[in-house]
Design an enzyme around this catalytic site. Structure first.
Site, PDB file in Angstrom:
ATOM      1  N   LYS A 108       0.879  -1.178   0.000  1.00 42.82           N
ATOM      2  CA  LYS A 108       0.000   0.000   0.000  1.00 42.82           C
ATOM      3  C   LYS A 108       0.910   1.219   0.000  1.00 42.82           C
ATOM      4  O   LYS A 108       1.432   1.628   1.039  1.00 42.82           O
ATOM      5  CB  LYS A 108      -0.877  -0.025   1.258  1.00 42.82           C
ATOM      6  N   GLU A 128       9.137   1.276  11.294  1.00 39.18           N
ATOM      7  CA  GLU A 128      10.142   2.345  11.168  1.00 39.18           C
ATOM      8  C   GLU A 128       9.375   3.650  11.254  1.00 39.18           C
ATOM      9  O   GLU A 128       8.619   3.993  10.339  1.00 39.18           O
ATOM     10  CB  GLU A 128      10.868   2.251   9.815  1.00 39.18           C
ATOM     11  N   CYS A 188      13.359  10.940   7.427  1.00 39.94           N
ATOM     12  CA  CYS A 188      13.147  10.630   8.850  1.00 39.94           C
ATOM     13  C   CYS A 188      14.407  10.869   9.665  1.00 39.94           C
ATOM     14  O   CYS A 188      14.356  11.068  10.866  1.00 39.94           O
ATOM     15  CB  CYS A 188      12.684   9.189   9.002  1.00 39.94           C
ATOM     16  N   GLU A 195       8.321  16.388  15.726  1.00 37.36           N
ATOM     17  CA  GLU A 195       8.880  16.162  14.384  1.00 37.36           C
ATOM     18  C   GLU A 195       8.116  17.057  13.408  1.00 37.36           C
ATOM     19  O   GLU A 195       6.892  16.980  13.307  1.00 37.36           O
ATOM     20  CB  GLU A 195       8.699  14.698  13.972  1.00 37.36           C
TER      21      GLU A 195
HETATM   22  P1  NAD Z   1       1.893   8.303   7.574  1.00 35.47           P
HETATM   23  O1  NAD Z   1       2.008   7.524   8.819  1.00 35.47           O
HETATM   24  O2  NAD Z   1       0.937   9.415   7.526  1.00 35.47           O
HETATM   25  O3  NAD Z   1       1.493   7.357   6.354  1.00 35.47           O
HETATM   26  C1  NAD Z   1       2.270   6.252   5.990  1.00 35.47           C
HETATM   27  C2  NAD Z   1       1.400   5.229   5.303  1.00 35.47           C
HETATM   28  O4  NAD Z   1       0.458   4.699   6.219  1.00 35.47           O
HETATM   29  C3  NAD Z   1       0.589   5.770   4.143  1.00 35.47           C
HETATM   30  O5  NAD Z   1       0.606   4.822   3.112  1.00 35.47           O
HETATM   31  C4  NAD Z   1      -0.794   5.907   4.742  1.00 35.47           C
HETATM   32  O6  NAD Z   1      -1.832   5.848   3.793  1.00 35.47           O
HETATM   33  C5  NAD Z   1      -0.838   4.719   5.669  1.00 35.47           C
HETATM   34  N1  NAD Z   1      -1.782   4.799   6.782  1.00 35.47           N
HETATM   35  C6  NAD Z   1      -2.167   5.905   7.459  1.00 35.47           C
HETATM   36  N2  NAD Z   1      -3.023   5.558   8.455  1.00 35.47           N
HETATM   37  C7  NAD Z   1      -3.164   4.211   8.397  1.00 35.47           C
HETATM   38  C8  NAD Z   1      -3.913   3.262   9.158  1.00 35.47           C
HETATM   39  N3  NAD Z   1      -4.663   3.631  10.183  1.00 35.47           N
HETATM   40  N4  NAD Z   1      -3.829   1.967   8.816  1.00 35.47           N
HETATM   41  C9  NAD Z   1      -3.058   1.563   7.790  1.00 35.47           C
HETATM   42  N5  NAD Z   1      -2.340   2.413   7.018  1.00 35.47           N
HETATM   43  C10 NAD Z   1      -2.378   3.725   7.336  1.00 35.47           C
HETATM   44  O7  NAD Z   1       3.370   8.780   7.232  1.00 35.47           O
HETATM   45  P2  NAD Z   1       3.838   9.742   6.033  1.00 35.47           P
HETATM   46  O8  NAD Z   1       3.288  11.101   6.316  1.00 35.47           O
HETATM   47  O9  NAD Z   1       3.541   9.093   4.741  1.00 35.47           O
HETATM   48  O10 NAD Z   1       5.425   9.759   6.209  1.00 35.47           O
HETATM   49  C11 NAD Z   1       6.094  10.639   7.040  1.00 35.47           C
HETATM   50  C12 NAD Z   1       6.417   9.994   8.370  1.00 35.47           C
HETATM   51  O11 NAD Z   1       7.144   8.793   8.136  1.00 35.47           O
HETATM   52  C13 NAD Z   1       7.329  10.817   9.245  1.00 35.47           C
HETATM   53  O12 NAD Z   1       6.897  10.722  10.579  1.00 35.47           O
HETATM   54  C14 NAD Z   1       8.693  10.155   9.115  1.00 35.47           C
HETATM   55  O13 NAD Z   1       9.573  10.351  10.172  1.00 35.47           O
HETATM   56  C15 NAD Z   1       8.285   8.730   8.972  1.00 35.47           C
HETATM   57  N6  NAD Z   1       9.343   7.957   8.310  1.00 35.47           N
HETATM   58  C16 NAD Z   1      10.113   7.120   9.065  1.00 35.47           C
HETATM   59  C17 NAD Z   1      11.162   6.406   8.481  1.00 35.47           C
HETATM   60  C18 NAD Z   1      12.049   5.481   9.279  1.00 35.47           C
HETATM   61  O14 NAD Z   1      12.802   4.727   8.665  1.00 35.47           O
HETATM   62  N7  NAD Z   1      12.012   5.504  10.596  1.00 35.47           N
HETATM   63  C19 NAD Z   1      11.383   6.546   7.115  1.00 35.47           C
HETATM   64  C20 NAD Z   1      10.580   7.415   6.370  1.00 35.47           C
HETATM   65  C21 NAD Z   1       9.554   8.105   6.987  1.00 35.47           C
HETATM   66  O1  6OD Z   2      18.430   4.106   3.695  1.00 32.86           O
HETATM   67  C1  6OD Z   2      17.527   3.384   4.113  1.00 32.86           C
HETATM   68  O2  6OD Z   2      17.563   2.143   4.003  1.00 32.86           O
HETATM   69  C2  6OD Z   2      16.355   3.966   4.784  1.00 32.86           C
HETATM   70  N1  6OD Z   2      15.468   3.107   5.292  1.00 32.86           N
HETATM   71  C3  6OD Z   2      16.226   5.306   4.855  1.00 32.86           C
HETATM   72  C4  6OD Z   2      15.151   5.953   5.495  1.00 32.86           C
HETATM   73  C5  6OD Z   2      14.988   7.274   5.348  1.00 32.86           C
HETATM   74  C6  6OD Z   2      13.896   7.948   5.959  1.00 32.86           C
HETATM   75  O3  6OD Z   2      13.331   8.888   5.514  1.00 32.86           O
END
Ligand code: NAD
Ligand code: 6OD
Length: 494
Positions: free
Chosen positions: A186, A262, A296, A398
């Site tokens: 998804k 993550e 992130c 964040e």
């Molecule tokens: P988000 O949580 O809003 O959405 C992520 C995904 O989850 C989307 O596909 C969304 O449609 C889906 N989703 C939302 N609610 C849901 C539910 N209740 N059930 C199932 N699916 C659901 O995140 P975003 O805004 O797309 O991304 C930004 C966030 O992601 C930031 O907080 C960032 O720090 C985090 N992030 C973390 C990492 C990591 O490796 N730790 C990497 C990239 C992004």
């Molecule tokens: O480099 C990667 O494998 C990884 N998971 C990066 C994540 C970045 C977050 O925004």
């Protein structure tokens, strides 16, 4: 929105059982390009029946050819995906850039090559992967041998964010397939195109139908929730916001499904007075502003030792003011727009909060005038603040935008304490030429990832993930395989 299919605009369909399918309930939504507000594609929103069809297609693949396929053949097919993506590099690049607005220079060096390389890395990891065995003494003197046996978990639900869409998706799909699972992906509603396009490559290289499925839509009461609540999904891997991770964990609790999460971060950069200032400035410009701050791992909290504080602030300001905010295709562009107007509203609310809470705006703080054609895009100024209290919301939350606060510190202990004073624990960067100090400080930081004199330097075999509210589990190399394989112990009495 009920659908009126406009055939002049690109359609983003669902990919189920090896075939592209419109939404069975005819629901669609617009995928907006954040550069100028134009419609990048019309997305077909998967309903419950579509999600069920995708999960059933994945289950059928596990019972069919894919489930029986010899490891070498499976890994060869996965390696062919790398060539398949590279053969259509420009299409993936155009789709990623249209969905995110990120500079072509960034997507062509990071998103698409890493999106492809993830398949190679996990095919290689799986090739050299082996189990364990133990010889045990028994009272009768004959002994016993124990050995581990591994099998794929089954159908994996893969839920992805919008910031590095292809890269973060194949980071999960690569190891899931290498371990022999089938997936239902998804993608984020903001960035559905590259995951969907990958379906064509799966078919081209001969991955059996049903191994890779894509369902498009939103989270709550849409494709995301339908997927995580589907009892046919055996494990869920998710990258996104912490609050979404909590919702997904609740869904996964029903049926006791495994989760890999993550999540968000509020990462500090610590700059000691003995740093190499040029390196620290260059690294910080990347760690704060790369991908418009939507990484992130971005450092939104800079802590700088007092003797070099003024110099650091003024040199970072100079660096930011030399950056070009511009359209993706311009080779000189350093920073594109945010992913959407909605996300810009969120980031701007922190820009306003910073001023209200007493910040000095060193640079930026608003929305740039990009000219008539682009002003419908999600443009924002790169921003630096100083002078905020440690409990101000731009310091604790964040933001996920191109901004940072810079604060002075006086002692190593103080820097460690401020860094750890956060519910998050994802990443940190330490800048010092004193390696003894670097090794002393790094293990005291409560995060999953610490970089010393660099940022986002990746070796894909190493553990990647967050502590505290930044996640559960580790990805990368063998760590990913642990999640995607079910391990059992077999005991043979001799
Ligand atoms: P988000 O949580 O809003 O959405 C992520 C995904 O989850 C989307 O596909 C969304 O449609 C889906 N989703 C939302 N609610 C849901 C539910 N209740 N059930 C199932 N699916 C659901 O995140 P975003 O805004 O797309 O991304 C930004 C966030 O992601 C930031 O907080 C960032 O720090 C985090 N992030 C973390 C990492 C990591 O490796 N730790 C990497 C990239 C992004
Ligand atoms: O480099 C990667 O494998 C990884 N998971 C990066 C994540 C970045 C977050 O925004």
């Amino acid at each position: 929105m009920d659908q009126v299919v406009n055939q002049d605009i690109k359609q983003t369909l669902n990919f189920i059982g090896g075939k592209y399918r419109p939404s069975s309930s005819n629901k669609t939504f617009e995928n907006i390009c954040p550069v100028d507000g134009s419609v990048a594609s019309i997305v077909h929103e998967a309903d419950k029946a579509d999600v069920d069809a995708a999960v059933k297609a994945a289950q059928a693949a596990m019972k069919g050819e894919w489930g029986q396929m010899p490891l070498t053949k499976r890994l060869d097919l996965i390696c062919n995906l790398v060539d398949g993506i590279n053969a259509r590099f420009d299409e993936f690049l155009a789709a990623e850039v249209a969905d995110t607005g990120k500079p072509v220079s960034l997507a062509s060096h990071l998103d698409i090559p890493r999106g492809a390389a993830n398949f190679q890395v996990f095919a290689d990891t799986m090739k050299s992967h082996h189990g364990e065995s133990f010889k045990q003494e028994t009272p009768d003197g004959a002994g016993a041998i124990h050995y581990t046996s591994e099998r794929p978990k089954g159908v994996i639900g893969v839920i992805c964010p919008w910031n590095l869409p292809l890269l973060l998706m194949t980071w999960k799909v690569g190891p899931a397939l290498a371990c022999g699972n089938a997936v239902v992906v998804k993608p984020s509603e903001e960035t559905p195109q590259t995951a969907t396009l990958l379906g064509e490559v799966m078919n081209e290289v001969g991955i059996p139908a049903g191994v890779y499925n894509v369902i498009n839509g939103f989270g709550p009461d849409s494709a995301g929730e339908f997927l995580t609540q589907h009892p046919g999904v055996d494990a869920i891997t998710f990258t996104g916001e912490t609050i979404t991770g909590e919702a997904i964990m609740k869904s996964a609790a029903v049926g006791m499904r495994d989760v890999s999460l993550e999540l968000g971060g509020k990462n500090a950069g610590i700059v000691f007075a003995d740093c190499d200032m040029d390196k620290a400035i260059e690294g910080t410009l990347r760690s704060v502003f790369a991908n418009c701050g939507q990484v992130c791992l971005s450092t939104e909290k800079m802590l700088v030792e007092r003797p070099i504080f003024d110099e650091f602030v003024s040199r970072l300001k100079e660096g930011v003011e030399a950056m070009k905010v511009g359209v993706p295709e311009d080779k000189d562009t350093n920073m594109g727009p945010l992913v959407s107007l909605e996300h810009r509203d969120k980031v701007l609310s922190y820009y306003e909060a910073a001023v209200k809470e007493g910040a000095t705006v060193v640079t930026g703080g608003g929305v740039p005038d990009m000219g008539d054609e682009l002003n419908k895009g999600a443009w924002i100024e790169p921003t630096i603040w100083t002078g905020l209290a440690d409990d101000a919301s731009p310091i604790t939350d964040e933001i996920f935008g191109p901004c940072c606060h810079i604060r002075p510190f006086d002692t190593e202990e103080e820097a460690i304490e401020i860094t750890n004073d956060s519910p998050y624990g994802l990443a940190t960067s330490i800048w010092t030429e004193n390696l003894t100090r670097a090794h002393r400080v790094a293990p005291q930081i409560e995060v999953g990832l610490t970089w010393i004199n660099c940022w986002f330097l990746r070796d894909l075999r190493t553990p990647f993930g967050g502590s505290k509210q930044s996640g559960i589990g580790r990805e990368g190399g063998e760590y990913s395989l642990e999640f995607y394989l079910e391990t059992s112990n077999i005991c043979v009495k001799l």
